[in-house]
Design an enzyme around this catalytic site. Structure first.
Site, short mmCIF file in Angstrom:
data_model
loop_
_atom_site.label_atom_id
_atom_site.label_comp_id
_atom_site.label_asym_id
_atom_site.label_seq_id
_atom_site.Cartn_x
_atom_site.Cartn_y
_atom_site.Cartn_z
CG PHE A 80 -1.94 0.97 1.36
CD1 PHE A 80 -3.16 0.79 0.73
CD2 PHE A 80 -1.75 2.13 2.10
CE1 PHE A 80 -4.17 1.73 0.84
CE2 PHE A 80 -2.75 3.08 2.21
CZ PHE A 80 -3.96 2.88 1.58
CG LEU A 109 -1.12 7.76 1.32
CD1 LEU A 109 -1.81 8.36 0.10
CD2 LEU A 109 -2.13 7.59 2.46
CB SER A 112 -0.06 13.80 7.38
OG SER A 112 0.49 12.90 8.32
N GLY A 120 5.18 -1.11 3.76
CA GLY A 120 5.59 -2.44 4.19
C GLY A 120 5.46 -3.45 3.07
CD GLU A 140 -1.87 2.34 7.66
OE1 GLU A 140 -2.97 2.81 7.32
OE2 GLU A 140 -1.05 1.90 6.86
#
Length: 680
Positions: free
Chosen positions: A147, A149, A156, A189, A442
């Protein structure tokens, strides 16, 4: 049946406390988890014990650690089959499985969560039928997913991420490109060494040059046979970290890489073959809300992970405290350090937190797993938008609060176990290092807190207008009575009254509404003075919005805990759970004394004195129950990873084995000649 499933503990140094418990530990254990789940967990532990690949090993290098974690991922697929067998019928087993593997190997747990939860959930939530095959491939172990991002230059602040996906009319696909190193994807990860596919967040550009914002693409990044990066793709590892080194966090760059049009997860948006951008959900807020539940998965998994970490840590600290003896009222008597008020206060509020978080994480994760299973079956919630916003608010608040509480607790446990707690074999140090990452990944905790408070602030005008406020998860329903709640005043005069669960929730409701009002009014004042919403919002965090988010989630966790307590039929089980509820509630409420006095709910010294007296009394009352409470939630000894925390309480015997059997502990160093004054 219960004795067969939960046999007696063998004679132990812990018996002096086990014999003092005010409740039957088996009844509480089976209230927390039904017999089928206890039996299921036992089966998983036996599977782990029976496979040498899952046994602890001495790992010298980073490559050894990565190899071990990867082999566990490979070997773990027979566990995955065990996990997913019948999952549509019993989502509780999914939660139980995850609790076990968190304690067995955190790196594997996180990798499992990314590969088998986050990756397929996002594809299923945001993709269409043509993407289902990708989910099947990863669940069968043919693909490994990650994942992507975060970027090197932005974490953020997702709006400013710069990886691009430009639609090309000629090739009928997208051109993925990373403009410079600061735009490289990072920290994902499994990306560093093992992922074959990635969900990549990129700015979508149509041929007319218009940027339509951040979208999700599923991109193959490595050859599935050789694990070599595909042409035009640069992928590498982030290197050693201070913890969780079994996870291969990586970075990723694209050099004008062509990907199929099908790479776009196109449930809510799409691009036609001619390059026209099409939106199925016209309302941007609904489109955003519908996607929030999926991206909450990672934060909820971290909440579950933190709960398991806290249970591991408090198990070690309490069992050691019960066995360790120091000083006494006379020369002939040496007493357990658990008898001292300071030690009770150092540990027991965190034991109360462990129970609060366990019930909460079970509730919230089961809710999310159920939604996940329904989504995998093609079922869509009618309240999906409201559910998405509320789940985002809950997950963005609980992850920070629980991970901060955990780090605070682990630091206290390390010190409470004194010198022996500093040994690696004690298990607390590595636990603390691994847990530290929970405050960052996260979503950085302070940023997440602000997302929750931004969502909550929208309700204050509705309160003033007398509107009904209701959420699918029941976390905000009481705000409908906001004006009535704010008129409340402290009205008890005894410890016996202030520890009642209903009154603790009443105090928390007032605190949330007061902080909501204060934060909203502070924001409005700042906005009027500066005429700048960005700075008004950011200058509203300390003492206001940040505290609002913390109070909101503490109230909700206690609300969930109390609902579960009320299901207990055994009065002794209910009594001990109510004391745990009260201790966590008052221990955390004490941290908000300033707000309670400032807002006028508390007046004079009596309220603060009653809270402090109640906390100490609850600690004293729970002291004799603590070891048996630990027995109800502690992992199997195979998973403890500490000479201090095993159920037999033989701390010194296990320490002797560690010291006498440790490699090099009983021999002189190979460099002994170099330190002698006289050369031989």
């Amino acid at each position: 049946m219960s004795k067969q499933l939960l046999p007696d503990f063998p004679p132990s140094p812990l018996d002096s406390y086990r014999n003092l418990a005010s409740f039957d530990w088996r009844k509480l254990k089976l209230f927390i988890e039904p017999a089928e789940i206890v039996e299921y967990k036992n089966e998983i532990v036996e599977l782990l014990k029976g496979n040498p690949a899952f046994h602890p090993k001495k790992l010298e290098t980073l490559d050894d650690v990565r190899r071990d974690a990867s082999i566990k991922m490979h070997e773990g697929f027979y566990l995955q089959e065990f996990k997913y067998l019948g999952m549509l019928d019993n989502v509780r087993k999914m939660h139980a499985f995850n609790e076990i593997i968190v304690l067995w190997d955190t790196s594997f747990s996180v990798k499992n969560s990314i590969n088998n939860a986050m990756y397929p959930i996002v594809i299923r939530a945001l993709g269409t039928k043509k993407h289902i095959g990708m989910i099947v491939k990863v669940l069968q172990g043919e693909h490994f997913g990650c994942f992507c991002l975060t970027e090197i230059g932005h974490g953020s602040d997702t709006k400013r991420m710069r990886t691009r996906a430009t639609y090309d009319k000629e090739s009928k696909g997208f051109i993925m490109h990373t403009p410079d190193f600061e735009a490289a994807k990072c920290w994902a990860g499994l990306l560093g060494q093992t992922a074959t596919h990635a969900i990549v967040y990129a700015q979508l550009y149509t041929p007319d040059g218009t940027c339509h914002g951040l979208h999700q693409f599923v991109v193959q990044i490595r050859d599935i046979e050789t694990l070599q990066p595909l042409p035009g793709i640069t992928v590498g590892d982030m290197g050693p970290k201070i913890g969780l080194n079994g996870i291969d966090n990586g970075f990723l760059l694209f050099n004008n890489v062509h990907v199929s049009k099908d790479a776009l997860l196109n449930k809510n948006v799409d691009v036609t073959e001619e390059g026209v951008y099409v939106i199925s959900l016209k309302d941007p807020s609904k489109r955003f809300g519908a996607s929030l539940a999926a991206i909450s998965e990672g934060r909820l998994n971290i909440t579950n992970l933190c709960s398991a970490y806290l249970i591991q840590g408090i198990t070690i600290a309490v069992r050691y405290a019960a066995v360790r003896k120091q000083f006494g009222p006379n020369d002939d008597e040496e007493i357990s350090i658990f008898e001292y008020q300071t030690h009770q206060h150092r540990l027991l509020p965190y034991l109360a937190g462990a129970f609060t978080f366990k019930f909460f994480s079970s509730h919230i994760c089961l809710e999310q797993y159920t939604n996940y299973v329904n989504t995998m079956n093609g079922e869509q919630r009618k309240d999906a938008v409201d559910y998405g916003f509320e789940m985002h608010g809950i997950s963005s608040a609980c992850k920070p609060v629980i991970s901060w509480f955990l780090m605070e607790a682990l630091n206290e446990f390390r010190q409470a176990c004194a010198g022996h707690g500093y040994l690696k074999a004690a298990g607390i140090g590595e636990l603390r290092n691994d847990a530290d990452a929970n405050c960052t990944y996260e979503g950085e905790n302070h940023v997440l807190n602000q997302q929750t408070s931004n969502w909550l602030l929208k309700f204050w005008p509705q309160i003033l207008e007398g509107k009904i406020i209701k959420g699918p998860m029941e976390s905000i329903d009481y705000l409908s009575r906001g004006k009535e709640i704010l008129a409340d005043k402290f009205a008890v005069d005894s410890v016996e009254h202030i520890v009642r669960p209903e009154y603790i929730l009443r105090m928390y409701k007032w605190l949330v509404v007061y902080l909501l009002k204060s934060s909203y009014e502070k924001y409005e004042r700042s906005l009027k003075e500066s005429n700048d919403a960005f700075w008004a919002k950011n200058n509203n965090q300390v003492y206001y919005a940040r505290s609002l988010s913390v109070a909101y989630i503490n109230h909700y966790m206690l609300h969930v805990f109390l609902k579960r307590i009320n299901e207990a039929e055994d009065p002794k089980v209910r009594n001990v759970l109510e004391r745990l509820f009260a201790l966590y509630g008052l221990f955390t409420l004490e941290r908000s004394l300033g707000h309670l006095y400032k807002g006028g709910f508390f007046v004079g010294e009596k309220p603060a004195t009653l809270i402090q007296d109640a906390v100490l009394k609850l600690c004293e009352d729970l002291k004799n129950d603590a070891v048996s409470l630990i027995d109800c939630i502690a992992p199997d000894d195979f998973l403890i990873n500490s000479f201090m925390g095993k159920s037999d309480g033989k701390v010194y015997e296990h320490l002797q084995n560690e010291l006498m059997g440790g490699e090099g502990n009983m021999s002189k160093p190979n460099w002994w000649k170099e330190v002698l004054h006289s050369k031989l």
